[in-house]
Scaffold this active site. Structure first.
Site, PDB file in Angstrom:
ATOM      1  N   ASP A 151     -20.181 -27.426 -25.388  1.00  0.00           N
ATOM      2  CA  ASP A 151     -20.689 -28.093 -26.628  1.00  0.00           C
ATOM      3  C   ASP A 151     -22.474 -28.568 -26.271  1.00  0.00           C
ATOM      4  OD1 ASP A 151     -21.509 -29.327 -28.767  1.00  0.00           O
ATOM      5  OD2 ASP A 151     -19.857 -31.058 -28.678  1.00  0.00           O
ATOM      6  N   HIS A 160     -19.049 -26.953 -30.765  1.00  0.00           N
ATOM      7  CA  HIS A 160     -19.245 -28.221 -31.179  1.00  0.00           C
ATOM      8  C   HIS A 160     -18.483 -28.039 -32.581  1.00  0.00           C
ATOM      9  CE1 HIS A 160     -20.339 -32.391 -31.607  1.00  0.00           C
ATOM     10  NE2 HIS A 160     -20.336 -31.974 -32.921  1.00  0.00           N
ATOM     11  N   SER A 196     -16.877 -36.448 -32.979  1.00  0.00           N
ATOM     12  CA  SER A 196     -18.580 -36.501 -33.012  1.00  0.00           C
ATOM     13  C   SER A 196     -19.346 -37.852 -33.609  1.00  0.00           C
ATOM     14  CB  SER A 196     -19.620 -35.479 -33.396  1.00  0.00           C
ATOM     15  OG  SER A 196     -20.505 -35.189 -33.462  1.00  0.00           O
ATOM     16  N   TRP A 197     -19.841 -38.287 -34.247  1.00  0.00           N
ATOM     17  CA  TRP A 197     -19.829 -39.926 -34.970  1.00  0.00           C
ATOM     18  C   TRP A 197     -18.257 -40.072 -35.472  1.00  0.00           C
ATOM     19  CZ3 TRP A 197     -22.510 -43.563 -35.269  1.00  0.00           C
ATOM     20  CH2 TRP A 197     -22.222 -44.688 -36.298  1.00  0.00           C
ATOM     21  N   GLY A 234     -21.327 -37.096 -39.328  1.00  0.00           N
ATOM     22  CA  GLY A 234     -22.524 -37.578 -39.419  1.00  0.00           C
ATOM     23  C   GLY A 234     -23.269 -38.784 -38.520  1.00  0.00           C
TER      24      GLY A 234
END
Length: 309
Positions: free
Chosen positions: A251, A280, A101-102, A34
């Site tokens: 990605d 991703h 990711s986050w 996120g």
């Protein structure tokens, strides 16, 4: 076995946490992306539930944590405080921290915040939250995305601010229709970058996506509170624990150069493994297989080597 916790936090927030697997297994904290996305069954798909105690929190404002989509009392410092509170609540001494990711960003920051709590780090498609990463994401959207992105880009230039700031204003103060439109073209752009094929979201899905993008735009507007010092600069102080960076070679959301930069900062204290042909999307076979094998190796050796030390 599933155990659900509702953990009160500061600022009126309540964290939704699910535990899966073996209560006596290796503790593993799974951090979603996120910011604002929320945990999902997909993120624990590579774990052997007989060997792991899989702990899946929804971060502030995300998933089934409440109030959903709230950006009040929602900062990086508060997320880190929440993880300290969660570990104390669950009586976990040390855990493997897994994030994509986050989620990988937050995993690194949690390791810096509580180094003694970290048994290992498994990071997928790490987002470094550099000013250039955020700028390039929106600049490319304006160049190749829906015409709405060019409108946003021009508005940001007129106001002499970032596109993230314009979006944060829409999601914090705009009408429902304005938020809905922004969600539709942001979702479409993410799908294009990640190689996803999801259909445009209907009204029920939009009800979940709008709060997600409200939180995400809030964090990007603030540079995820990582402008100075940058995440890369901070990572020089990471604890010396088994660390594996898995990254898709294609990605487009978190470019591979970021993974290379992180590996260089860690000076051989981390393994960088490429998922060939993957972007991703965590469901890509190369990424999914790499994560599953890494979790198997860790369960066997408490390292990311297939052979016991």
């Amino acid at each position: 076995m599933t155990i659900v916790h509702r953990l009160p936090l500061s600022g009126g927030h309540v964290m939704h946490v699910e535990e899966h697997g073996n209560p006596r297994g290796l503790p593993a904290l799974v951090l979603h992306g996120g910011p604002g996305s929320g945990a999902s069954p997909l993120l624990r798909s590579g774990f052997d539930p007989m060997r792991y105690r899989i702990i899946c929190p929804d971060q502030r404002g995300a998933g089934r944590s409440t109030p959903v989509g709230s950006i009040a009392h929602n900062t990086l410092a508060e997320l880190l405080d929440d993880l300290r509170r969660l570990r104390a609540h669950l009586h976990v001494d040390r855990w493997l921290v897994v994030g994509g990711s986050w989620g990988a960003t937050l995993a690194l920051l949690h390791a810096l915040d509580q180094p003694s709590a970290i048994a290992g780090l498994l990071l997928r498609n790490t987002f470094l939250a550099r000013t250039s990463d955020i700028h390039d994401f929106f600049a490319e959207a304006a160049r190749r995305g829906d015409p709405e992105w060019r409108v946003l880009w021009n508005e940001a230039r007129r106001r002499q601010c970032s596109v993230a700031t314009v979006l944060a204003d829409i999601f914090a103060h705009g009408t429902w229709e304005a938020q809905r439109r922004a969600t539709l073209y942001w979702f479409a752009w993410e799908q294009r970058l990640s190689g996803g094929t999801a259909a445009p979201p209907g009204d029920a899905v939009l009800q979940r996506l709008v709060p997600r993008y409200r939180v995400l735009s809030h964090y990007l507007h603030h540079g995820c509170w990582l402008r100075a010092p940058t995440l890369l600069a901070r990572c020089a102080a990471l604890p010396a624990v088994p660390t594996l960076i898995v990254h898709g070679t294609r990605d487009a959301m978190c470019p591979p150069q970021g993974a290379q930069a992180l590996a260089r900062v860690l000076h051989g204290r981390a393994i960088l493994q490429w998922a060939q042909g993957a972007g991703h999307d965590p469901t890509h076979p190369a990424l999914a297989a790499a994560m599953k094998q890494a979790l198997c190796n860790y369960a066997n050796t408490q390292t990311f080597s297939a052979n016991a030390p």
